[in-house]
Design a protein around this motif. Structure first.
Motif, mmCIF file in Angstrom:
data_model
loop_
_atom_site.group_PDB
_atom_site.id
_atom_site.type_symbol
_atom_site.label_atom_id
_atom_site.label_comp_id
_atom_site.label_asym_id
_atom_site.label_seq_id
_atom_site.Cartn_x
_atom_site.Cartn_y
_atom_site.Cartn_z
ATOM 1 N N VAL A 33 49.239 1.748 39.894
ATOM 2 C CA VAL A 33 49.148 2.613 41.065
ATOM 3 C C VAL A 33 50.551 2.919 41.585
ATOM 4 C CG1 VAL A 33 48.285 2.802 43.433
ATOM 5 C CG2 VAL A 33 46.893 1.677 41.665
ATOM 6 N N ILE A 34 50.813 4.192 41.854
ATOM 7 C CA ILE A 34 52.148 4.616 42.274
ATOM 8 C C ILE A 34 52.133 5.059 43.735
ATOM 9 C CG2 ILE A 34 54.088 6.155 41.807
ATOM 10 C CD1 ILE A 34 53.379 4.200 39.515
ATOM 11 N N ARG A 35 52.915 4.364 44.556
ATOM 12 C CA ARG A 35 53.176 4.799 45.929
ATOM 13 C C ARG A 35 54.633 5.226 46.017
ATOM 14 N NH1 ARG A 35 51.845 -0.124 49.453
ATOM 15 N NH2 ARG A 35 49.741 -0.686 48.782
ATOM 16 N N VAL A 36 54.888 6.323 46.685
ATOM 17 C CA VAL A 36 56.251 6.820 46.862
ATOM 18 C C VAL A 36 56.585 6.805 48.346
ATOM 19 C CG1 VAL A 36 57.846 8.729 46.497
ATOM 20 C CG2 VAL A 36 56.023 8.294 44.828
ATOM 21 N N TYR A 37 57.768 6.271 48.673
ATOM 22 C CA TYR A 37 58.264 6.252 50.043
ATOM 23 C C TYR A 37 59.600 7.005 50.064
ATOM 24 C CZ TYR A 37 54.899 2.467 50.790
ATOM 25 O OH TYR A 37 53.749 1.716 50.885
ATOM 26 N N CYS A 38 59.720 8.015 50.921
ATOM 27 C CA CYS A 38 60.959 8.780 50.968
ATOM 28 C C CYS A 38 61.125 9.456 52.327
ATOM 29 C CB CYS A 38 61.017 9.807 49.845
ATOM 30 S SG CYS A 38 59.750 11.089 49.934
ATOM 31 N N LEU A 39 62.280 10.037 52.521
ATOM 32 C CA LEU A 39 62.569 10.798 53.731
ATOM 33 C C LEU A 39 62.193 12.261 53.587
ATOM 34 C CD1 LEU A 39 66.049 9.246 54.470
ATOM 35 C CD2 LEU A 39 64.161 9.252 56.097
ATOM 36 N N GLU A 40 62.286 12.750 52.355
ATOM 37 C CA GLU A 40 62.039 14.179 52.119
ATOM 38 C C GLU A 40 61.530 14.376 50.707
ATOM 39 O OE1 GLU A 40 64.574 18.386 52.047
ATOM 40 O OE2 GLU A 40 65.432 16.574 52.966
ATOM 41 N N TRP A 41 60.542 15.254 50.561
ATOM 42 C CA TRP A 41 59.991 15.578 49.238
ATOM 43 C C TRP A 41 59.911 17.089 49.091
ATOM 44 C CZ3 TRP A 41 58.190 12.380 45.186
ATOM 45 C CH2 TRP A 41 57.569 13.061 44.139
ATOM 46 N N GLN A 42 60.506 17.607 48.039
ATOM 47 C CA GLN A 42 60.430 19.029 47.723
ATOM 48 C C GLN A 42 59.782 19.180 46.350
ATOM 49 O OE1 GLN A 42 64.325 20.821 47.911
ATOM 50 N NE2 GLN A 42 64.801 19.883 49.887
ATOM 51 N N GLY A 43 58.874 20.128 46.225
ATOM 52 C CA GLY A 43 58.237 20.354 44.932
ATOM 53 C C GLY A 43 56.851 19.748 44.874
ATOM 54 N N GLU A 44 56.232 19.861 43.696
ATOM 55 C CA GLU A 44 54.872 19.387 43.496
ATOM 56 C C GLU A 44 54.813 17.861 43.434
ATOM 57 O OE1 GLU A 44 52.933 21.148 40.170
ATOM 58 O OE2 GLU A 44 53.399 23.211 40.774
ATOM 59 N N LEU A 45 53.712 17.309 43.916
ATOM 60 C CA LEU A 45 53.462 15.876 43.833
ATOM 61 C C LEU A 45 52.559 15.621 42.626
ATOM 62 C CD1 LEU A 45 53.808 13.107 45.319
ATOM 63 C CD2 LEU A 45 51.566 13.571 46.347
ATOM 64 N N PRO A 46 52.953 14.758 41.704
ATOM 65 C CA PRO A 46 52.103 14.476 40.545
ATOM 66 C C PRO A 46 50.734 13.950 40.967
ATOM 67 C CG PRO A 46 54.313 13.630 40.188
ATOM 68 C CD PRO A 46 54.245 14.054 41.616
ATOM 69 N N GLN A 47 49.740 14.314 40.217
ATOM 70 C CA GLN A 47 48.376 13.870 40.504
ATOM 71 C C GLN A 47 48.307 12.342 40.467
ATOM 72 O OE1 GLN A 47 45.465 15.565 37.921
ATOM 73 N NE2 GLN A 47 43.711 14.737 39.048
ATOM 74 N N GLY A 48 47.676 11.784 41.496
ATOM 75 C CA GLY A 48 47.508 10.338 41.561
ATOM 76 C C GLY A 48 48.601 9.607 42.314
ATOM 77 N N PHE A 49 49.717 10.268 42.618
ATOM 78 C CA PHE A 49 50.777 9.638 43.394
ATOM 79 C C PHE A 49 50.384 9.654 44.873
ATOM 80 C CE2 PHE A 49 54.983 9.930 40.828
ATOM 81 C CZ PHE A 49 54.334 9.555 39.674
ATOM 82 N N GLU A 50 50.657 8.561 45.575
ATOM 83 C CA GLU A 50 50.507 8.519 47.030
ATOM 84 C C GLU A 50 51.875 8.705 47.658
ATOM 85 O OE1 GLU A 50 50.099 5.156 50.397
ATOM 86 O OE2 GLU A 50 48.586 5.000 48.797
#
Length: 369
Positions: A33-50
């Motif tokens: 399971v993939i969780r992403v923590y960031c300040l800024e996201w640009q672009g598409e989010l891969p399917q299944g990523f939180e």
């Protein structure tokens, strides 16, 4: 397992960001399971990523980073993850992907005033949190030249430093119809017979030495300069470099094209990749040039420059950098067609013998062990 991937900013055209994405996707492919923590996201989010965006604001970057780390710590206390993988230096990481070089080494070589800066103290503190002998963070290195610097400044135990192989994307392979694509590209961009095209590729124009490239173009002999263009590709504000090109008298010979997802066509259509970087931990674009058969002119400060030297696929400028040496070698490489053809053949031969694609798999092996 639940894996927490942490980075300050994601955008589609950064080298660090591409490595993050390929490693995360490889871990996901293996069932995690993939969780992403960031300040800024640009672009598409891969399917299944939180995706979790930190709701923090600050006037300075280092204060923003501090708030982000505090927010991240609270998030992980509430929802723990089995592994925390960071792509920027910060406390609390299980793994750190070392896309940035050793700040302690750079600070050691710079003005003493930097030691008084709150910004530099912050980044040094975060670097120490990762590399100190007391830390437990495992470090994923992408360039061998980084290892002795971290050991020298932080006494990092060598068993915590893991050197990864290169990791080009699978789409970075020369197609069978490369000559046709090159011809179509050059017609599209109105590059006439005998006209030369230089490429600068990479986000962060100052670090990549775009100023050096512009000045080198401007210093070429008149006839050669008039039939040479420089295309700059990457995410950054070009304003200062557009001004420099005009000041150097080559404003009409330099184009800034932003970040692009059709880099392969440019690598096939160009005559030379020029990469006189001030600093570059690795430099995946050097390997991309190799697999497409594009000769390279690069500074030895780049972590992957040794591949160009080993492949005999271009010229590696030694340190300390000298602008005149760049100009002389650029002129030689642009005027000697046989030399460029030889470099191109060597590049393709080398790329066919060396595995340049295994970084995501090797990183996932270490993270999931």
């Amino acid at each position: 397992m639940t894996l927490a991937f942490v980075l300050y900013k994601y955008f589609p055209f950064g080298g660090l960001q591409r490595d993050f994405l390929r490693i995360a996707l490889e871990c996901q492919r293996r069932g995690h399971v993939i969780r992403v923590y960031c300040l800024e996201w640009q672009g598409e989010l891969p399917q299944g990523f939180e995706l979790n965006i930190a709701p923090v604001r600050a006037f300075s970057s280092h204060r923003r980073n501090q708030k982000f780390s505090q927010w991240l710590s609270r998030q992980l206390q509430q929802r723990p993850a089995e592994r925390v993988i960071g792509f920027n230096k910060m406390p609390g990481l299980d793994f750190y992907f070392a896309a940035d070089g050793c700040l302690a080494e750079k600070t050691h070589q710079s003005s003493w005033l930097r030691h008084l800066s709150g910004r530099y103290r912050h980044f040094l503190h975060y670097e120490q949190a990762v590399f100190s002998a007391q830390s437990a963070t495992q470090i994923l290195l992408i360039a061998k030249m980084q290892q002795p610097l971290f050991i020298a400044h932080y006494q990092t135990p060598p068993n915590r430093l893991h050197l990864l192989p290169p990791g080009l994307g699978q789409d970075r392979k020369r197609p069978l119809d490369g000559k046709t694509i090159r011809a179509d590209f050059r017609r599209e961009w109105q590059l006439e017979e005998g006209e030369r095209l230089l490429l600068c590729i990479g986000s962060g124009f100052k670090t990549k030495g775009v100023d050096r490239s512009i000045k080198a173009l401007a210093a070429l002999p008149g006839s050669l300069k008039q039939r040479t263009q420089l295309f700059v590709i990457g995410e950054d504000n070009p304003k200062a470099f557009v001004k420099l090109a005009k000041q150097q008298g080559v404003g009409e010979r330099v184009r800034f094209l932003g970040g692009r997802d059709d880099i392969a066509r440019f690598l096939l259509g160009a005559d030379l990749l020029i990469h006189p970087a001030y600093f570059e931990s690795a430099g995946a674009v050097l390997l991309e040039a190799l697999v497409f058969g594009l000769p390279v002119l690069v500074t030895d400060i780049c972590g992957y420059a040794h591949y160009i030297r080993e492949a005999k696929a271009g010229w590696v400028l030694p340190s300390p950098f000298m602008q005149q040496a760049l100009v002389e070698r650029l002129e030689q490489m642009l005027t000697d067609d046989d030399e460029r053809a030889h470099y191109a053949q060597n590049a393709l031969a080398f790329a066919g013998q060396v595995d340049l694609y295994r970084l995501p798999q090797h990183a996932a092996d270490l993270i999931l062990a």
